[in-house]
Design a protein around this motif. Structure first.
Motif, PDB file in Angstrom:
ATOM      1  N   GLY A  24     -60.327 -42.689  -2.365  1.00 12.61           N
ATOM      2  CA  GLY A  24     -59.685 -42.168  -3.324  1.00 12.61           C
ATOM      3  C   GLY A  24     -58.807 -40.830  -4.498  1.00 12.61           C
ATOM      4  O   GLY A  24     -58.759 -41.440  -5.212  1.00 12.61           O
ATOM      5  N   PHE A  25     -58.202 -40.610  -3.142  1.00  6.65           N
ATOM      6  CA  PHE A  25     -56.744 -40.049  -3.867  1.00  6.65           C
ATOM      7  C   PHE A  25     -55.771 -41.378  -4.280  1.00  6.65           C
ATOM      8  O   PHE A  25     -55.937 -42.753  -3.496  1.00  6.65           O
ATOM      9  CB  PHE A  25     -55.855 -39.304  -2.594  1.00  6.65           C
ATOM     10  CG  PHE A  25     -56.781 -37.903  -3.088  1.00  6.65           C
ATOM     11  CD1 PHE A  25     -56.005 -37.170  -3.824  1.00  6.65           C
ATOM     12  CD2 PHE A  25     -57.857 -37.369  -2.085  1.00  6.65           C
ATOM     13  CE1 PHE A  25     -56.607 -35.699  -3.591  1.00  6.65           C
ATOM     14  CE2 PHE A  25     -58.617 -36.271  -2.152  1.00  6.65           C
ATOM     15  CZ  PHE A  25     -57.521 -35.712  -3.126  1.00  6.65           C
ATOM     16  N   HIS A  26     -54.486 -41.046  -4.054  1.00  5.30           N
ATOM     17  CA  HIS A  26     -53.439 -42.128  -4.381  1.00  5.30           C
ATOM     18  C   HIS A  26     -52.179 -41.778  -3.593  1.00  5.30           C
ATOM     19  O   HIS A  26     -52.348 -40.583  -3.965  1.00  5.30           O
ATOM     20  CB  HIS A  26     -52.949 -42.811  -6.359  1.00  5.30           C
ATOM     21  CG  HIS A  26     -54.580 -43.260  -7.327  1.00  5.30           C
ATOM     22  ND1 HIS A  26     -55.187 -41.975  -7.531  1.00  5.30           N
ATOM     23  CD2 HIS A  26     -54.336 -44.361  -7.376  1.00  5.30           C
ATOM     24  CE1 HIS A  26     -56.330 -42.414  -7.979  1.00  5.30           C
ATOM     25  NE2 HIS A  26     -55.628 -44.320  -7.935  1.00  5.30           N
ATOM     26  N   LEU A  28     -48.683 -41.530  -3.381  1.00  8.50           N
ATOM     27  CA  LEU A  28     -46.987 -41.252  -4.504  1.00  8.50           C
ATOM     28  C   LEU A  28     -46.043 -41.026  -3.540  1.00  8.50           C
ATOM     29  O   LEU A  28     -46.140 -40.368  -2.928  1.00  8.50           O
ATOM     30  CB  LEU A  28     -47.512 -40.078  -5.350  1.00  8.50           C
ATOM     31  CG  LEU A  28     -48.595 -39.447  -5.586  1.00  8.50           C
ATOM     32  CD1 LEU A  28     -48.989 -38.273  -5.955  1.00  8.50           C
ATOM     33  CD2 LEU A  28     -49.463 -40.237  -6.999  1.00  8.50           C
ATOM     34  N   GLY A 135     -54.883 -28.194  -2.740  1.00 10.93           N
ATOM     35  CA  GLY A 135     -54.974 -28.898  -3.531  1.00 10.93           C
ATOM     36  C   GLY A 135     -53.454 -30.056  -3.511  1.00 10.93           C
ATOM     37  O   GLY A 135     -51.963 -29.487  -2.864  1.00 10.93           O
ATOM     38  N   SER A 136     -52.817 -31.248  -4.506  1.00  7.49           N
ATOM     39  CA  SER A 136     -51.281 -31.981  -3.824  1.00  7.49           C
ATOM     40  C   SER A 136     -50.496 -31.150  -3.866  1.00  7.49           C
ATOM     41  O   SER A 136     -49.091 -31.344  -3.507  1.00  7.49           O
ATOM     42  CB  SER A 136     -52.037 -33.646  -4.261  1.00  7.49           C
ATOM     43  OG  SER A 136     -52.969 -34.178  -4.309  1.00  7.49           O
ATOM     44  N   ARG A 152     -50.450 -38.598  -0.340  1.00  8.20           N
ATOM     45  CA  ARG A 152     -50.741 -37.825  -1.787  1.00  8.20           C
ATOM     46  C   ARG A 152     -50.156 -36.785  -2.660  1.00  8.20           C
ATOM     47  O   ARG A 152     -50.465 -36.371  -3.893  1.00  8.20           O
ATOM     48  CB  ARG A 152     -52.150 -37.236  -2.505  1.00  8.20           C
ATOM     49  CG  ARG A 152     -53.211 -36.312  -0.070  1.00  8.20           C
ATOM     50  CD  ARG A 152     -54.461 -35.936  -0.853  1.00  8.20           C
ATOM     51  NE  ARG A 152     -54.760 -34.364  -1.095  1.00  8.20           N
ATOM     52  CZ  ARG A 152     -54.323 -33.132  -0.593  1.00  8.20           C
ATOM     53  NH1 ARG A 152     -53.819 -33.710   1.090  1.00  8.20           N
ATOM     54  NH2 ARG A 152     -54.759 -31.938  -1.032  1.00  8.20           N
ATOM     55  N   THR A 178     -56.734 -33.929 -14.627  1.00  5.41           N
ATOM     56  CA  THR A 178     -56.394 -35.201 -13.809  1.00  5.41           C
ATOM     57  C   THR A 178     -56.886 -35.492 -13.056  1.00  5.41           C
ATOM     58  O   THR A 178     -56.168 -36.891 -13.000  1.00  5.41           O
ATOM     59  CB  THR A 178     -55.317 -34.225 -12.840  1.00  5.41           C
ATOM     60  OG1 THR A 178     -54.709 -33.001 -13.771  1.00  5.41           O
ATOM     61  CG2 THR A 178     -54.820 -34.468 -11.619  1.00  5.41           C
ATOM     62  N   PRO A 179     -57.948 -35.789 -12.330  1.00  8.74           N
ATOM     63  CA  PRO A 179     -59.270 -37.149 -12.077  1.00  8.74           C
ATOM     64  C   PRO A 179     -59.526 -37.973 -13.162  1.00  8.74           C
ATOM     65  O   PRO A 179     -58.943 -39.511 -12.687  1.00  8.74           O
ATOM     66  CB  PRO A 179     -60.461 -36.066 -11.758  1.00  8.74           C
ATOM     67  CG  PRO A 179     -60.104 -34.478 -11.515  1.00  8.74           C
ATOM     68  CD  PRO A 179     -58.913 -34.728 -12.128  1.00  8.74           C
ATOM     69  N   PHE A 182     -56.765 -39.980 -13.386  1.00  8.80           N
ATOM     70  CA  PHE A 182     -56.177 -41.719 -12.059  1.00  8.80           C
ATOM     71  C   PHE A 182     -57.437 -42.111 -12.300  1.00  8.80           C
ATOM     72  O   PHE A 182     -57.012 -43.463 -11.654  1.00  8.80           O
ATOM     73  CB  PHE A 182     -56.131 -40.536 -11.015  1.00  8.80           C
ATOM     74  CG  PHE A 182     -54.858 -39.557 -10.425  1.00  8.80           C
ATOM     75  CD1 PHE A 182     -54.404 -40.405 -10.192  1.00  8.80           C
ATOM     76  CD2 PHE A 182     -54.611 -38.328 -10.180  1.00  8.80           C
ATOM     77  CE1 PHE A 182     -52.681 -40.364  -9.458  1.00  8.80           C
ATOM     78  CE2 PHE A 182     -54.359 -37.993  -9.803  1.00  8.80           C
ATOM     79  CZ  PHE A 182     -52.626 -38.897 -10.006  1.00  8.80           C
TER      80      PHE A 182
HETATM   81  O1  C5P Z   1     -55.644 -32.979  -5.115  1.00 11.51           O
HETATM   82  P1  C5P Z   1     -55.911 -32.226  -5.997  1.00 11.51           P
HETATM   83  O2  C5P Z   1     -56.784 -31.586  -6.180  1.00 11.51           O
HETATM   84  O3  C5P Z   1     -54.437 -31.483  -6.967  1.00 11.51           O
HETATM   85  O4  C5P Z   1     -56.025 -33.963  -6.836  1.00 11.51           O
HETATM   86  C1  C5P Z   1     -56.834 -33.684  -8.329  1.00 11.51           C
HETATM   87  C2  C5P Z   1     -57.477 -34.786  -8.550  1.00 11.51           C
HETATM   88  O5  C5P Z   1     -56.072 -35.622  -8.528  1.00 11.51           O
HETATM   89  C3  C5P Z   1     -58.100 -35.459  -6.750  1.00 11.51           C
HETATM   90  O6  C5P Z   1     -59.587 -35.656  -7.136  1.00 11.51           O
HETATM   91  C4  C5P Z   1     -58.012 -37.350  -7.608  1.00 11.51           C
HETATM   92  O7  C5P Z   1     -58.731 -37.522  -8.776  1.00 11.51           O
HETATM   93  C5  C5P Z   1     -56.435 -37.242  -8.799  1.00 11.51           C
HETATM   94  N1  C5P Z   1     -55.262 -37.174  -7.562  1.00 11.51           N
HETATM   95  C6  C5P Z   1     -55.191 -38.403  -6.603  1.00 11.51           C
HETATM   96  N2  C5P Z   1     -53.771 -38.981  -6.305  1.00 11.51           N
HETATM   97  C7  C5P Z   1     -53.193 -37.633  -5.422  1.00 11.51           C
HETATM   98  C8  C5P Z   1     -53.474 -36.282  -6.222  1.00 11.51           C
HETATM   99  C9  C5P Z   1     -54.177 -36.241  -6.810  1.00 11.51           C
HETATM  100  O8  C5P Z   1     -56.147 -39.386  -7.136  1.00 11.51           O
HETATM  101  N3  C5P Z   1     -52.581 -38.131  -5.109  1.00 11.51           N
END
Ligand code: C5P
Length: 298
Positions: A24-26, A28, A135-136, A152, A178-179, A182
């Motif tokens: 589900g993450f991307h 980057l 968190g990212s 991520r 943020t989600p 995305f």
């Molecule tokens: O890592 P963090 O909890 O900050 O990410 C919040 C949301 O942002 C994730 O649940 C995801 O939906 C999205 N996200 C993503 N790809 C990333 C970072 C965040 O899709 N590299």
């Protein structure tokens, strides 16, 4: 006895986003730049874990265990086998849900503050590892300055910055999740090939030179179309800043804060005045970059 840590906000000068991964993450290519808007986290021994917050946006900050500051204290306490019996107070100046890593700043700040209070002796690597679990964007809040985030966004390489950059930030009247941004990115990308995210060499060279014109020509944010799709009024704010002489105007991270790069402090003041007069945003702040990462205050 208490410990206070100051932590900066960030703007992404490049945010290249790949296709959604199976988790589900991307992936980057995320060039973070820390800017001089700060939250402070103060940790004091208490009977049990408690979070309080003051500042203009304090009402929007969760005070339960979903707060990244609380989660940081819990994670460090668990690792070192102690009870997280602290009062965490956040003095909030970074916009909430604004795309400037305010929540991440509080997580990194609480982690460093608890570490100092408890004298755990954790290494920098260990702290960064806990940050990445939180968190990212949290690892970058700890190190500050400028860095390229891959994976991520949590795998960091420091980036050289050869000067001071002058920014204006326009905060919107509401936040963006943020989600959700995305998810909108994924929706807009449907049926299209999303290229692998790669750091821009022109952008890294502009940072190293400290050259605002070159940096302005190289900034990019792949989440901007998604943020604008969810929050179309941001286009008006961007247009006002451009017309007032900003070298570059872009959405900060997942938004909705908009960021304006200017040549010098005088130009920043002009852009800020035009944004304030325009009525297209809620609050306007100027800031410089790079700013140091999480720092224990004397
Ligand atoms: O890592 P963090 O909890 O900050 O990410 C919040 C949301 O942002 C994730 O649940 C995801 O939906 C999205 N996200 C993503 N790809 C990333 C970072 C965040 O899709 N590299």
């Amino acid at each position: 006895m208490s410990v206070t840590v100051r932590v900066p906000a960030k703007v992404n000068v490049q945010l290249a986003v790949g296709a959604a991964r199976p988790d589900g993450f991307h992936d980057l290519a995320n060039v973070f730049l820390a800017v001089s808007l700060f939250d402070e986290v103060t940790v004091t021994p208490a009977d049990e874990l408690r979070v309080t917050c003051t500042g203009p946006d304090a009402a929007q900050v969760p005070l339960d265990r979903t707060n990244l500051a609380a989660r940081a204290a819990l994670a460090l306490a668990e690792r070192y086998g102690r009870t997280p019996d602290v009062h965490l107070h956040i003095t909030k100046d970074i916009p909430v849900a604004g795309g400037m890593a305010g929540g991440s700043a509080d997580g990194a700040g609480a982690l460093l503050a608890c570490d100092a209070l408890w004298g755990t002796g954790a290494s920098r690597e260990e702290l960064l590892e806990i940050c990445a679990e939180l968190g990212s964007d949290v690892p970058f809040s700890l190190i500050g300055g400028a860095a390229l985030g891959t994976g991520r966004g949590e795998r960091l390489t420091a980036v050289e910055v050869g000067g001071t950059f002058h920014w204006v930030f326009a905060m919107a009247g509401r936040g963006l999740s943020t989600p959700a941004v995305f998810r909108e990115f994924d929706r807009l990308a449907e049926g299209r090939d999303v290229p692998e995210p790669v750091a821009s060499q022109d952008l890294l060279a502009a940072l190293a030179k400290g050259d605002p014109e070159a940096l302005a020509a190289a900034v990019s944010n792949d989440l901007q179309p998604a943020a604008l799709s969810l929050f179309p009024e941001l286009a008006d704010t961007l247009a006002v800043g451009r017309a007032a002489g900003a070298l570059a105007a872009l959405v900060s991270g997942s938004g909705p804060t908009t960021a304006f790069l200017t040549r010098d402090p005088a130009a920043a003041a002009e852009v800020a005045a035009a944004l304030r007069a325009s009525g297209t945003c809620h609050t306007v702040r100027t800031a410089s970059a790079p700013a140091p990462g999480a720092t224990v205050l004397p």
